[in-house]
Scaffold this motif. Structure first.
Motif, mmCIF file in Angstrom:
data_model
loop_
_atom_site.group_PDB
_atom_site.id
_atom_site.type_symbol
_atom_site.label_atom_id
_atom_site.label_comp_id
_atom_site.label_asym_id
_atom_site.label_seq_id
_atom_site.Cartn_x
_atom_site.Cartn_y
_atom_site.Cartn_z
ATOM 1 N N VAL A 1 8.232 -40.725 -0.189
ATOM 2 C CA VAL A 1 6.745 -39.948 -0.254
ATOM 3 C C VAL A 1 6.837 -38.408 -0.461
ATOM 4 C CG1 VAL A 1 4.563 -39.551 0.569
ATOM 5 C CG2 VAL A 1 5.793 -41.677 1.134
ATOM 6 N N LYS A 2 6.337 -38.018 -1.892
ATOM 7 C CA LYS A 2 6.307 -36.484 -1.973
ATOM 8 C C LYS A 2 5.247 -35.795 -1.401
ATOM 9 C CE LYS A 2 6.547 -33.570 -6.005
ATOM 10 N NZ LYS A 2 6.548 -33.423 -7.462
ATOM 11 N N LYS A 3 5.784 -34.770 -0.607
ATOM 12 C CA LYS A 3 4.835 -33.865 -0.124
ATOM 13 C C LYS A 3 4.105 -33.032 -0.975
ATOM 14 C CE LYS A 3 6.171 -32.679 4.465
ATOM 15 N NZ LYS A 3 6.936 -31.486 5.167
ATOM 16 N N GLU A 4 2.831 -32.647 -0.635
ATOM 17 C CA GLU A 4 1.921 -31.796 -1.492
ATOM 18 C C GLU A 4 2.510 -30.304 -1.005
ATOM 19 O OE1 GLU A 4 -1.978 -32.304 -0.388
ATOM 20 O OE2 GLU A 4 -2.243 -33.885 -1.978
ATOM 21 N N ASN A 5 2.452 -29.662 -2.272
ATOM 22 C CA ASN A 5 3.080 -28.187 -2.042
ATOM 23 C C ASN A 5 1.680 -27.379 -1.203
ATOM 24 O OD1 ASN A 5 1.020 -27.384 -3.632
ATOM 25 N ND2 ASN A 5 2.484 -26.896 -5.566
ATOM 26 N N TRP A 6 2.284 -26.071 -0.904
ATOM 27 C CA TRP A 6 1.133 -25.513 -0.149
ATOM 28 C C TRP A 6 0.043 -25.085 -0.698
ATOM 29 C CZ3 TRP A 6 -0.277 -20.688 -1.239
ATOM 30 C CH2 TRP A 6 0.426 -19.927 -2.130
ATOM 31 N N PHE A 7 0.250 -24.770 -2.014
ATOM 32 C CA PHE A 7 -1.158 -24.276 -2.834
ATOM 33 C C PHE A 7 -2.019 -25.358 -3.018
ATOM 34 C CE2 PHE A 7 -3.164 -23.940 -6.743
ATOM 35 C CZ PHE A 7 -3.986 -22.598 -6.575
ATOM 36 N N THR A 8 -1.558 -26.752 -3.148
ATOM 37 C CA THR A 8 -2.323 -27.842 -3.347
ATOM 38 C C THR A 8 -3.210 -28.227 -2.048
ATOM 39 O OG1 THR A 8 -0.859 -28.779 -4.705
ATOM 40 C CG2 THR A 8 -2.472 -30.410 -3.930
ATOM 41 N N ARG A 9 -2.361 -28.018 -0.901
ATOM 42 C CA ARG A 9 -2.937 -28.345 0.437
ATOM 43 C C ARG A 9 -4.059 -27.247 0.787
ATOM 44 N NH1 ARG A 9 2.391 -28.690 2.230
ATOM 45 N NH2 ARG A 9 2.098 -26.741 3.320
ATOM 46 N N ALA A 10 -3.854 -25.917 0.338
ATOM 47 C CA ALA A 10 -4.826 -24.693 0.603
ATOM 48 C C ALA A 10 -5.943 -25.219 -0.379
ATOM 49 C CB ALA A 10 -3.930 -23.473 0.249
ATOM 50 N N TRP A 11 -5.686 -25.366 -1.594
ATOM 51 C CA TRP A 11 -6.892 -25.620 -2.549
ATOM 52 C C TRP A 11 -7.716 -26.736 -1.920
ATOM 53 C CZ3 TRP A 11 -9.390 -22.704 -5.610
ATOM 54 C CH2 TRP A 11 -10.342 -23.247 -6.445
ATOM 55 N N GLY A 12 -7.124 -27.764 -1.456
ATOM 56 C CA GLY A 12 -7.853 -28.806 -1.079
ATOM 57 C C GLY A 12 -9.075 -28.100 0.156
ATOM 58 N N GLY A 13 -8.220 -27.479 1.241
ATOM 59 C CA GLY A 13 -9.037 -27.202 2.261
ATOM 60 C C GLY A 13 -10.286 -26.136 1.823
ATOM 61 N N VAL A 14 -9.875 -25.231 0.709
ATOM 62 C CA VAL A 14 -10.999 -24.462 0.243
ATOM 63 C C VAL A 14 -12.132 -25.252 -0.463
ATOM 64 C CG1 VAL A 14 -11.531 -22.858 -1.632
ATOM 65 C CG2 VAL A 14 -9.487 -22.573 -0.001
ATOM 66 N N CYS A 15 -11.855 -26.301 -1.097
ATOM 67 C CA CYS A 15 -12.609 -27.264 -1.676
ATOM 68 C C CYS A 15 -13.623 -27.857 -0.575
ATOM 69 C CB CYS A 15 -12.119 -28.278 -2.658
ATOM 70 S SG CYS A 15 -11.327 -27.477 -4.036
ATOM 71 N N LYS A 16 -12.962 -28.466 0.379
ATOM 72 C CA LYS A 16 -13.357 -29.228 1.476
ATOM 73 C C LYS A 16 -14.527 -28.177 2.147
ATOM 74 C CE LYS A 16 -12.516 -31.366 6.049
ATOM 75 N NZ LYS A 16 -11.606 -31.864 6.811
ATOM 76 N N TYR A 17 -14.126 -26.747 2.476
ATOM 77 C CA TYR A 17 -14.845 -26.008 3.187
ATOM 78 C C TYR A 17 -16.266 -25.827 2.349
ATOM 79 C CZ TYR A 17 -16.820 -21.322 4.670
ATOM 80 O OH TYR A 17 -17.478 -20.385 4.899
ATOM 81 N N PHE A 18 -16.289 -25.485 0.858
ATOM 82 C CA PHE A 18 -17.219 -25.434 0.280
ATOM 83 C C PHE A 18 -18.250 -26.501 -0.024
ATOM 84 C CE2 PHE A 18 -15.212 -21.350 -1.335
ATOM 85 C CZ PHE A 18 -16.167 -20.753 -0.894
ATOM 86 N N ARG A 19 -17.673 -27.858 0.125
ATOM 87 C CA ARG A 19 -18.355 -28.986 0.386
ATOM 88 C C ARG A 19 -19.310 -29.075 1.491
ATOM 89 N NH1 ARG A 19 -14.014 -31.436 -1.981
ATOM 90 N NH2 ARG A 19 -13.227 -32.435 0.186
ATOM 91 N N GLU A 20 -18.569 -28.820 2.608
ATOM 92 C CA GLU A 20 -19.176 -28.976 3.886
ATOM 93 C C GLU A 20 -20.270 -27.681 3.946
ATOM 94 O OE1 GLU A 20 -16.082 -28.836 6.714
ATOM 95 O OE2 GLU A 20 -15.484 -30.679 6.374
ATOM 96 N N LEU A 21 -19.908 -26.615 3.428
ATOM 97 C CA LEU A 21 -21.024 -25.462 3.429
ATOM 98 C C LEU A 21 -22.275 -25.856 2.665
ATOM 99 C CD1 LEU A 21 -21.407 -22.610 4.294
ATOM 100 C CD2 LEU A 21 -20.630 -22.115 1.824
ATOM 101 N N ARG A 22 -22.123 -26.633 1.562
ATOM 102 C CA ARG A 22 -23.424 -26.919 0.730
ATOM 103 C C ARG A 22 -24.059 -27.967 1.466
ATOM 104 N NH1 ARG A 22 -22.486 -29.819 -5.195
ATOM 105 N NH2 ARG A 22 -24.622 -30.438 -5.109
ATOM 106 N N SER A 23 -23.289 -29.032 2.038
ATOM 107 C CA SER A 23 -23.836 -29.951 2.713
ATOM 108 C C SER A 23 -24.796 -29.308 4.075
ATOM 109 C CB SER A 23 -23.101 -31.068 3.498
ATOM 110 O OG SER A 23 -23.490 -31.854 4.359
#
Length: 80
Positions: free
Chosen positions: A4-26
């Motif tokens: 299983v290939k691990k995601e790099n730190w940038f992909t994980r960080a970007w996913g966290g930022v996107c999740k934060y804004f989705r929850e903020l909008r909600s």
């Protein structure tokens, strides 16, 4: 067995930022916004409270100044 290939730190960080804004909008959809009339009323109440506290502090300062000046003048009168 496939590795299983691990995601790099940038992909994980970007996913966290996107999740934060989705929850903020909600959460912002749940906010009950005040009407302009309520905002004006609350602003007036805050201004009146600030004015009352300011007057109280001014009166206390004035009385304290008179008291301290009286004490200093009394001590100076005793020294002669």
């Amino acid at each position: 067995m496939a590795e299983v290939k691990k995601e790099n730190w940038f992909t994980r960080a970007w996913g966290g930022v996107c999740k934060y804004f989705r929850e903020l909008r909600s959460e912002l959809k749940k906010v009950v916004w005040s009407t302009p009339k309520q905002v004006a009323k609350n602003c007036l109440i805050v201004c009146l409270c600030c004015l009352c506290v300011g007057v109280f502090i001014w009166l206390f300062d004035f009385v304290a100044q008179i008291g301290i000046t009286g004490l200093i003048d009394g001590v100076n009168a005793l020294k002669g």
